[in-house]
Design a protein around this motif. Sequence first.
Motif, PDB file in Angstrom:
ATOM      1  N   GLU A  44       1.253  -0.749   0.233  1.00  0.00           N
ATOM      2  CA  GLU A  44      -0.366  -0.029  -0.213  1.00  0.00           C
ATOM      3  C   GLU A  44       0.894   1.381   0.175  1.00  0.00           C
ATOM      4  O   GLU A  44       0.997   2.191  -0.750  1.00  0.00           O
ATOM      5  CB  GLU A  44      -1.235   0.046   1.301  1.00  0.00           C
ATOM      6  CG  GLU A  44      -2.019   1.418   1.379  1.00  0.00           C
ATOM      7  CD  GLU A  44      -2.568   1.417   2.816  1.00  0.00           C
ATOM      8  OE1 GLU A  44      -2.551   2.439   3.575  1.00  0.00           O
ATOM      9  OE2 GLU A  44      -2.459   0.450   3.178  1.00  0.00           O
ATOM     10  N   GLU A  45       2.260   1.414   0.829  1.00  0.00           N
ATOM     11  CA  GLU A  45       2.899   2.638   0.877  1.00  0.00           C
ATOM     12  C   GLU A  45       3.793   2.793   0.181  1.00  0.00           C
ATOM     13  O   GLU A  45       3.924   4.256  -0.872  1.00  0.00           O
ATOM     14  CB  GLU A  45       3.648   2.896   2.437  1.00  0.00           C
ATOM     15  CG  GLU A  45       3.278   2.554   3.261  1.00  0.00           C
ATOM     16  CD  GLU A  45       1.898   3.271   3.846  1.00  0.00           C
ATOM     17  OE1 GLU A  45       2.232   4.547   2.990  1.00  0.00           O
ATOM     18  OE2 GLU A  45       1.755   3.702   4.990  1.00  0.00           O
ATOM     19  N   VAL A  46       3.896   1.754  -1.078  1.00  0.00           N
ATOM     20  CA  VAL A  46       4.826   2.136  -2.415  1.00  0.00           C
ATOM     21  C   VAL A  46       3.716   1.992  -3.476  1.00  0.00           C
ATOM     22  O   VAL A  46       3.933   3.317  -4.111  1.00  0.00           O
ATOM     23  CB  VAL A  46       5.558   0.585  -2.249  1.00  0.00           C
ATOM     24  CG1 VAL A  46       5.934   0.453  -4.293  1.00  0.00           C
ATOM     25  CG2 VAL A  46       6.548   0.462  -1.211  1.00  0.00           C
ATOM     26  N   ASP A  47       2.797   1.416  -3.257  1.00  0.00           N
ATOM     27  CA  ASP A  47       1.845   2.141  -4.212  1.00  0.00           C
ATOM     28  C   ASP A  47       1.406   3.594  -3.961  1.00  0.00           C
ATOM     29  O   ASP A  47       1.255   4.190  -5.105  1.00  0.00           O
ATOM     30  CB  ASP A  47       0.509   1.033  -4.171  1.00  0.00           C
ATOM     31  CG  ASP A  47       0.390   0.259  -4.828  1.00  0.00           C
ATOM     32  OD1 ASP A  47       1.364  -0.187  -5.963  1.00  0.00           O
ATOM     33  OD2 ASP A  47      -0.129  -0.465  -4.510  1.00  0.00           O
ATOM     34  N   VAL A  55       8.993  12.986   0.415  1.00  0.00           N
ATOM     35  CA  VAL A  55       9.338  12.645   1.492  1.00  0.00           C
ATOM     36  C   VAL A  55       8.178  11.851   2.767  1.00  0.00           C
ATOM     37  O   VAL A  55       8.416  11.564   3.556  1.00  0.00           O
ATOM     38  CB  VAL A  55       9.677  13.951   2.615  1.00  0.00           C
ATOM     39  CG1 VAL A  55      10.859  13.583   3.901  1.00  0.00           C
ATOM     40  CG2 VAL A  55      10.757  14.311   1.815  1.00  0.00           C
ATOM     41  N   GLN A  56       7.281  12.220   3.109  1.00  0.00           N
ATOM     42  CA  GLN A  56       5.983  11.582   3.443  1.00  0.00           C
ATOM     43  C   GLN A  56       6.057  10.336   3.402  1.00  0.00           C
ATOM     44  O   GLN A  56       5.475   9.640   3.911  1.00  0.00           O
ATOM     45  CB  GLN A  56       4.924  12.732   3.456  1.00  0.00           C
ATOM     46  CG  GLN A  56       3.735  12.272   4.140  1.00  0.00           C
ATOM     47  CD  GLN A  56       2.360  12.970   4.353  1.00  0.00           C
ATOM     48  OE1 GLN A  56       2.256  14.294   3.615  1.00  0.00           O
ATOM     49  NE2 GLN A  56       1.147  12.409   4.488  1.00  0.00           N
ATOM     50  N   GLU A  57       5.667  10.196   1.909  1.00  0.00           N
ATOM     51  CA  GLU A  57       5.130   8.842   1.579  1.00  0.00           C
ATOM     52  C   GLU A  57       6.779   7.477   1.838  1.00  0.00           C
ATOM     53  O   GLU A  57       6.484   6.643   1.828  1.00  0.00           O
ATOM     54  CB  GLU A  57       4.780   8.644  -0.076  1.00  0.00           C
ATOM     55  CG  GLU A  57       3.618   9.337   0.073  1.00  0.00           C
ATOM     56  CD  GLU A  57       2.409   9.083   0.509  1.00  0.00           C
ATOM     57  OE1 GLU A  57       2.613   7.562   0.988  1.00  0.00           O
ATOM     58  OE2 GLU A  57       1.426   9.579   1.364  1.00  0.00           O
ATOM     59  N   ALA A  58       7.967   8.797   1.625  1.00  0.00           N
ATOM     60  CA  ALA A  58       8.556   7.876   1.430  1.00  0.00           C
ATOM     61  C   ALA A  58       9.360   7.131   3.658  1.00  0.00           C
ATOM     62  O   ALA A  58      10.166   6.401   3.476  1.00  0.00           O
ATOM     63  CB  ALA A  58      10.372   8.576   1.334  1.00  0.00           C
ATOM     64  N   GLU A  63       8.427   3.517   7.646  1.00  0.00           N
ATOM     65  CA  GLU A  63       8.348   2.990   8.872  1.00  0.00           C
ATOM     66  C   GLU A  63       8.001   1.151   9.241  1.00  0.00           C
ATOM     67  O   GLU A  63       8.062   0.674  10.084  1.00  0.00           O
ATOM     68  CB  GLU A  63       7.031   3.976   8.943  1.00  0.00           C
ATOM     69  CG  GLU A  63       6.831   3.879  10.899  1.00  0.00           C
ATOM     70  CD  GLU A  63       7.774   3.798  11.636  1.00  0.00           C
ATOM     71  OE1 GLU A  63       7.492   3.397  12.626  1.00  0.00           O
ATOM     72  OE2 GLU A  63       9.031   4.601  11.240  1.00  0.00           O
ATOM     73  N   VAL A  64       7.249   1.643   7.670  1.00  0.00           N
ATOM     74  CA  VAL A  64       6.825  -0.361   7.790  1.00  0.00           C
ATOM     75  C   VAL A  64       8.109  -0.699   7.717  1.00  0.00           C
ATOM     76  O   VAL A  64       7.935  -1.726   8.330  1.00  0.00           O
ATOM     77  CB  VAL A  64       5.608  -0.043   6.186  1.00  0.00           C
ATOM     78  CG1 VAL A  64       6.202  -1.774   6.133  1.00  0.00           C
ATOM     79  CG2 VAL A  64       4.394   0.749   6.669  1.00  0.00           C
ATOM     80  N   TYR A  65       8.932  -0.361   6.787  1.00  0.00           N
ATOM     81  CA  TYR A  65      10.190  -1.611   6.570  1.00  0.00           C
ATOM     82  C   TYR A  65      11.023  -1.386   8.026  1.00  0.00           C
ATOM     83  O   TYR A  65      11.327  -3.287   8.140  1.00  0.00           O
ATOM     84  CB  TYR A  65      11.399  -0.698   6.049  1.00  0.00           C
ATOM     85  CG  TYR A  65      12.567  -0.939   5.987  1.00  0.00           C
ATOM     86  CD1 TYR A  65      13.229  -2.131   5.343  1.00  0.00           C
ATOM     87  CD2 TYR A  65      14.006  -0.542   6.406  1.00  0.00           C
ATOM     88  CE1 TYR A  65      14.066  -3.183   5.590  1.00  0.00           C
ATOM     89  CE2 TYR A  65      14.891  -0.650   6.706  1.00  0.00           C
ATOM     90  CZ  TYR A  65      14.904  -1.755   5.924  1.00  0.00           C
ATOM     91  OH  TYR A  65      16.474  -1.922   6.285  1.00  0.00           O
ATOM     92  N   LEU A  66      11.025  -0.807   9.008  1.00  0.00           N
ATOM     93  CA  LEU A  66      11.308  -1.325  10.252  1.00  0.00           C
ATOM     94  C   LEU A  66      10.705  -1.994  10.895  1.00  0.00           C
ATOM     95  O   LEU A  66      11.633  -3.127  11.586  1.00  0.00           O
ATOM     96  CB  LEU A  66      11.658   0.737  11.023  1.00  0.00           C
ATOM     97  CG  LEU A  66      12.434   1.855  10.579  1.00  0.00           C
ATOM     98  CD1 LEU A  66      12.399   2.935  11.073  1.00  0.00           C
ATOM     99  CD2 LEU A  66      13.864   1.167  10.529  1.00  0.00           C
ATOM    100  N   SER A  67       9.142  -2.328  10.656  1.00  0.00           N
ATOM    101  CA  SER A  67       8.371  -2.831  11.489  1.00  0.00           C
ATOM    102  C   SER A  67       8.932  -4.013  10.718  1.00  0.00           C
ATOM    103  O   SER A  67       8.572  -5.094  11.854  1.00  0.00           O
ATOM    104  CB  SER A  67       7.143  -2.068  11.272  1.00  0.00           C
ATOM    105  OG  SER A  67       6.865  -0.891  11.672  1.00  0.00           O
TER     106      SER A  67
END
Length: 103
Positions: A44-47, A55-58, A63-67
């Motif tokens: 979802e975030e990549v889409d 920057v906001q979407e990155a 944050e998802v990557y860290l999780s």
Amino acid sequence: MSKKLPKLVRDEIPRLIEESGKALKAHIADSIEYDRLIIDKMKEEVDEFYEDPSVQEAADIYEVYLSILENWSISQSAVDAMAEKKRLSRGSFRKGIVLEEVL
């Protein structure tokens, strides 16, 4: 809310929704559900980044990557080391090479 539900949200989202005067229904994912939902969240975030490279979407992707790393007990240093190893042996993706066919 127009987004597909159920979905994984940031930890403070339920509180923010309630503070806005809205009711909600939520639960804590078990480990099997979380494994699936955190990967769905990354997609979802990549889409969203594709639609709005910002920057906001990155930051959301990060944050998802860290999780994801935490969920599967993978250290950032291990990822960095593997990325460097693969970069040295196979290169990066910076040149934009598109493989069309292998003959």
